[in-house]
Design a protein around this motif. Structure first.
Motif, PDB file in Angstrom:
ATOM      1  N   SER A  33     121.327  50.564  95.373  1.00  0.00           N
ATOM      2  CA  SER A  33     121.475  49.133  95.149  1.00  0.00           C
ATOM      3  C   SER A  33     122.735  48.811  94.370  1.00  0.00           C
ATOM      4  CB  SER A  33     120.252  48.595  94.405  1.00  0.00           C
ATOM      5  OG  SER A  33     120.113  49.234  93.161  1.00  0.00           O
ATOM      6  N   SER A  34     123.198  47.591  94.575  1.00  0.00           N
ATOM      7  CA  SER A  34     124.305  47.045  93.795  1.00  0.00           C
ATOM      8  C   SER A  34     124.017  45.575  93.548  1.00  0.00           C
ATOM      9  CB  SER A  34     125.646  47.217  94.516  1.00  0.00           C
ATOM     10  OG  SER A  34     125.662  46.471  95.704  1.00  0.00           O
ATOM     11  N   ILE A  35     124.703  45.013  92.575  1.00  0.00           N
ATOM     12  CA  ILE A  35     124.571  43.598  92.262  1.00  0.00           C
ATOM     13  C   ILE A  35     125.936  42.965  92.431  1.00  0.00           C
ATOM     14  CG2 ILE A  35     124.016  41.909  90.489  1.00  0.00           C
ATOM     15  CD1 ILE A  35     122.201  43.999  89.215  1.00  0.00           C
ATOM     16  N   ASN A  36     126.049  42.065  93.408  1.00  0.00           N
ATOM     17  CA  ASN A  36     127.302  41.330  93.590  1.00  0.00           C
ATOM     18  C   ASN A  36     127.449  40.347  92.447  1.00  0.00           C
ATOM     19  OD1 ASN A  36     127.754  42.665  95.947  1.00  0.00           O
ATOM     20  ND2 ASN A  36     127.192  40.967  97.262  1.00  0.00           N
ATOM     21  N   THR A  37     128.591  40.366  91.785  1.00  0.00           N
ATOM     22  CA  THR A  37     128.842  39.523  90.623  1.00  0.00           C
ATOM     23  C   THR A  37     130.209  38.871  90.772  1.00  0.00           C
ATOM     24  OG1 THR A  37     127.564  41.071  89.288  1.00  0.00           O
ATOM     25  CG2 THR A  37     128.946  39.528  88.107  1.00  0.00           C
ATOM     26  N   ASP A  38     130.273  37.579  90.540  1.00  0.00           N
ATOM     27  CA  ASP A  38     131.544  36.868  90.624  1.00  0.00           C
ATOM     28  C   ASP A  38     132.551  37.467  89.640  1.00  0.00           C
ATOM     29  OD1 ASP A  38     130.282  35.187  92.407  1.00  0.00           O
ATOM     30  OD2 ASP A  38     129.952  33.589  90.940  1.00  0.00           O
ATOM     31  N   ASN A  39     133.751  37.770  90.117  1.00  0.00           N
ATOM     32  CA  ASN A  39     134.895  38.208  89.303  1.00  0.00           C
ATOM     33  C   ASN A  39     134.710  39.542  88.604  1.00  0.00           C
ATOM     34  OD1 ASN A  39     136.235  35.768  89.924  1.00  0.00           O
ATOM     35  ND2 ASN A  39     135.067  34.746  88.317  1.00  0.00           N
ATOM     36  N   LEU A  40     133.758  40.362  89.021  1.00  0.00           N
ATOM     37  CA  LEU A  40     133.587  41.694  88.451  1.00  0.00           C
ATOM     38  C   LEU A  40     133.514  42.710  89.582  1.00  0.00           C
ATOM     39  CD1 LEU A  40     130.918  41.070  85.654  1.00  0.00           C
ATOM     40  CD2 LEU A  40     133.367  41.372  85.359  1.00  0.00           C
ATOM     41  N   HIS A  41     133.913  43.934  89.274  1.00  0.00           N
ATOM     42  CA  HIS A  41     133.818  45.031  90.233  1.00  0.00           C
ATOM     43  C   HIS A  41     132.444  45.665  90.088  1.00  0.00           C
ATOM     44  CE1 HIS A  41     134.303  49.298  91.390  1.00  0.00           C
ATOM     45  NE2 HIS A  41     134.945  48.733  92.401  1.00  0.00           N
ATOM     46  N   GLU A  42     131.733  45.879  91.201  1.00  0.00           N
ATOM     47  CA  GLU A  42     130.399  46.451  91.120  1.00  0.00           C
ATOM     48  C   GLU A  42     130.349  47.816  91.791  1.00  0.00           C
ATOM     49  OE1 GLU A  42     130.629  44.054  94.790  1.00  0.00           O
ATOM     50  OE2 GLU A  42     130.640  43.288  92.780  1.00  0.00           O
ATOM     51  N   SER A  43     129.382  48.638  91.361  1.00  0.00           N
ATOM     52  CA  SER A  43     129.146  49.932  91.986  1.00  0.00           C
ATOM     53  C   SER A  43     127.640  50.151  92.114  1.00  0.00           C
ATOM     54  CB  SER A  43     129.822  51.060  91.213  1.00  0.00           C
ATOM     55  OG  SER A  43     129.388  51.085  89.877  1.00  0.00           O
ATOM     56  N   THR A  44     127.272  51.192  92.838  1.00  0.00           N
ATOM     57  CA  THR A  44     125.894  51.419  93.262  1.00  0.00           C
ATOM     58  C   THR A  44     125.112  52.279  92.286  1.00  0.00           C
ATOM     59  OG1 THR A  44     126.668  51.283  95.537  1.00  0.00           O
ATOM     60  CG2 THR A  44     124.549  52.292  95.206  1.00  0.00           C
ATOM     61  N   LEU A  45     123.803  51.979  92.186  1.00  0.00           N
ATOM     62  CA  LEU A  45     122.847  52.808  91.448  1.00  0.00           C
ATOM     63  C   LEU A  45     121.794  53.336  92.418  1.00  0.00           C
ATOM     64  CD1 LEU A  45     121.847  50.932  88.145  1.00  0.00           C
ATOM     65  CD2 LEU A  45     123.163  53.021  88.372  1.00  0.00           C
ATOM     66  N   ALA A  46     121.322  54.545  92.186  1.00  0.00           N
ATOM     67  CA  ALA A  46     120.221  55.094  92.976  1.00  0.00           C
ATOM     68  C   ALA A  46     118.901  54.715  92.318  1.00  0.00           C
ATOM     69  CB  ALA A  46     120.337  56.609  93.067  1.00  0.00           C
ATOM     70  N   GLY A  47     117.897  54.437  93.125  1.00  0.00           N
ATOM     71  CA  GLY A  47     116.577  54.072  92.635  1.00  0.00           C
ATOM     72  C   GLY A  47     115.504  54.621  93.550  1.00  0.00           C
ATOM     73  N   PHE A  48     114.306  54.046  93.468  1.00  0.00           N
ATOM     74  CA  PHE A  48     113.183  54.512  94.266  1.00  0.00           C
ATOM     75  C   PHE A  48     112.319  53.331  94.686  1.00  0.00           C
ATOM     76  CE2 PHE A  48     111.321  53.944  90.163  1.00  0.00           C
ATOM     77  CZ  PHE A  48     110.043  53.494  90.433  1.00  0.00           C
ATOM     78  N   GLN A  49     111.391  53.610  95.583  1.00  0.00           N
ATOM     79  CA  GLN A  49     110.357  52.659  95.971  1.00  0.00           C
ATOM     80  C   GLN A  49     109.125  53.454  96.390  1.00  0.00           C
ATOM     81  OE1 GLN A  49     112.191  50.524  99.146  1.00  0.00           O
ATOM     82  NE2 GLN A  49     111.687  52.065 100.652  1.00  0.00           N
ATOM     83  N   ALA A  50     107.935  52.904  96.106  1.00  0.00           N
ATOM     84  CA  ALA A  50     106.689  53.553  96.490  1.00  0.00           C
ATOM     85  C   ALA A  50     105.601  52.492  96.591  1.00  0.00           C
ATOM     86  CB  ALA A  50     106.293  54.619  95.471  1.00  0.00           C
ATOM     87  N   GLY A  51     104.807  52.539  97.670  1.00  0.00           N
ATOM     88  CA  GLY A  51     103.752  51.551  97.821  1.00  0.00           C
ATOM     89  C   GLY A  51     102.954  51.729  99.091  1.00  0.00           C
ATOM     90  N   VAL A  52     102.390  50.613  99.578  1.00  0.00           N
ATOM     91  CA  VAL A  52     101.514  50.623 100.739  1.00  0.00           C
ATOM     92  C   VAL A  52     102.011  49.613 101.778  1.00  0.00           C
ATOM     93  CG1 VAL A  52      99.477  51.351  99.443  1.00  0.00           C
ATOM     94  CG2 VAL A  52      99.952  48.914  99.699  1.00  0.00           C
ATOM     95  N   PHE A  53     101.607  49.843 103.032  1.00  0.00           N
ATOM     96  CA  PHE A  53     101.926  48.906 104.105  1.00  0.00           C
ATOM     97  C   PHE A  53     100.735  48.798 105.046  1.00  0.00           C
ATOM     98  CE2 PHE A  53     103.133  52.983 105.911  1.00  0.00           C
ATOM     99  CZ  PHE A  53     102.714  52.897 107.235  1.00  0.00           C
ATOM    100  N   ALA A  54     100.667  47.690 105.761  1.00  0.00           N
ATOM    101  CA  ALA A  54      99.699  47.488 106.834  1.00  0.00           C
ATOM    102  C   ALA A  54     100.480  47.039 108.056  1.00  0.00           C
ATOM    103  CB  ALA A  54      98.668  46.430 106.443  1.00  0.00           C
ATOM    104  N   ARG A  55     100.000  47.398 109.222  1.00  0.00           N
ATOM    105  CA  ARG A  55     100.674  46.975 110.450  1.00  0.00           C
ATOM    106  C   ARG A  55      99.625  46.444 111.421  1.00  0.00           C
ATOM    107  NH1 ARG A  55     104.151  51.500 112.667  1.00  0.00           N
ATOM    108  NH2 ARG A  55     105.182  51.196 110.652  1.00  0.00           N
ATOM    109  N   PHE A  56      99.879  45.240 111.938  1.00  0.00           N
ATOM    110  CA  PHE A  56      98.968  44.568 112.852  1.00  0.00           C
ATOM    111  C   PHE A  56      99.659  44.371 114.187  1.00  0.00           C
ATOM    112  CE2 PHE A  56      98.044  43.145 108.570  1.00  0.00           C
ATOM    113  CZ  PHE A  56      96.679  43.408 108.468  1.00  0.00           C
ATOM    114  N   GLY A  57      99.073  44.932 115.245  1.00  0.00           N
ATOM    115  CA  GLY A  57      99.586  44.703 116.582  1.00  0.00           C
ATOM    116  C   GLY A  57     100.334  45.885 117.150  1.00  0.00           C
ATOM    117  N   THR A  58     100.536  45.825 118.451  1.00  0.00           N
ATOM    118  CA  THR A  58     101.380  46.780 119.162  1.00  0.00           C
ATOM    119  C   THR A  58     102.508  45.953 119.775  1.00  0.00           C
ATOM    120  OG1 THR A  58     100.105  46.498 121.183  1.00  0.00           O
ATOM    121  CG2 THR A  58      99.428  48.286 119.721  1.00  0.00           C
ATOM    122  N   GLY A  59     103.545  46.578 120.201  1.00  0.00           N
ATOM    123  CA  GLY A  59     104.682  45.789 120.719  1.00  0.00           C
ATOM    124  C   GLY A  59     105.219  44.900 119.621  1.00  0.00           C
ATOM    125  N   LEU A  60     104.862  43.631 119.663  1.00  0.00           N
ATOM    126  CA  LEU A  60     105.196  42.704 118.584  1.00  0.00           C
ATOM    127  C   LEU A  60     104.180  42.933 117.461  1.00  0.00           C
ATOM    128  CD1 LEU A  60     107.037  40.311 117.758  1.00  0.00           C
ATOM    129  CD2 LEU A  60     105.271  38.799 118.680  1.00  0.00           C
TER     130      LEU A  60
END
Length: 193
Positions: A33-60
């Motif tokens: 991730s990075s944060i775009n900021t007016d008039n400043l130079h930005e660089s990337t940080l590494a992070g994580f994500q973890a959780g749950v998902f549900a999916r309804f349907g086939t095709g669409l």
């Protein structure tokens, strides 16, 4: 927030009652991730994500999710007269609601998806260094919640699932400085139902 949760519950109940194909799973992975900021130079940080998902349907299909994520960014001034640098890391609860299309068989399925994401700030870890007296005193005042969008693609192989997504900010993290989040994420998941 209550209306959002109630709407999601009604949508899930309707989908189940309509006997649509349903799957439930867990997912985790890194993000950059990075944060775009007016008039400043930005660089990337590494992070994580973890959780749950549900999916309804086939095709669409419809895919609501809920996960914890760590994201943020580094930035410094572009001008030598005002030396300023900062780093911020957020822990957020993210709730995307994605609409997608899948192609392929049940054992090898390719997907594309897009939709909104609501993020609620749980924790902020900030470090700033500045030689400018008071100019950036309010730089770290971040909003508690933001709205963004996600677009991406994925593949399912049996019960395993892999997604690559881009997330952009629709609302600003900090209105005073025009800060918006940009996140690339890769997640690996497993369907448990």
């Amino acid at each position: 927030m209550k209306k959002y949760v109630l709407s999601l519950a009604i949508l899930i109940a309707f989908s189940i009652s309509a006997k649509a194909q349903f799957s439930l799973g867990i997912k985790a992975g890194p993000n950059f991730s990075s944060i775009n900021t007016d008039n400043l130079h930005e660089s990337t940080l590494a992070g994580f994500q973890a959780g749950v998902f549900a999916r309804f349907g086939t095709g669409l299909y419809l895919q609501p999710e809920a996960y914890l994520g760590s994201s943020g960014g580094k930035f410094d001034s572009n001008d030598n007269s005002d030396d300023f640098s900062g780093k911020v890391r957020f822990t957020t609860l993210n709730v995307p609601l994605l609409l997608g299309e899948s192609f392929g068989t049940s054992n090898m399925n390719f997907r594309i998806m897009a939709g909104p994401v609501y993020s609620y700030l749980l924790n902020t870890d900030k470090s700033f260094s500045a030689n400018v007296d008071g100019a950036y005193a309010d730089f770290g005042h971040y909003n508690n919640s933001t709205l963004g969008y996600q677009v991406g693609a994925g593949v399912d192989v049996g019960a395993a699932t892999v997604d690559l997504r881009y997330e952009g900010g629709l609302s600003k993290l900090n209105s005073d400085y025009g800060q918006r989040a940009n996140i690339w994420s890769l997640s690996v998941g497993f369907k448990i139902l």
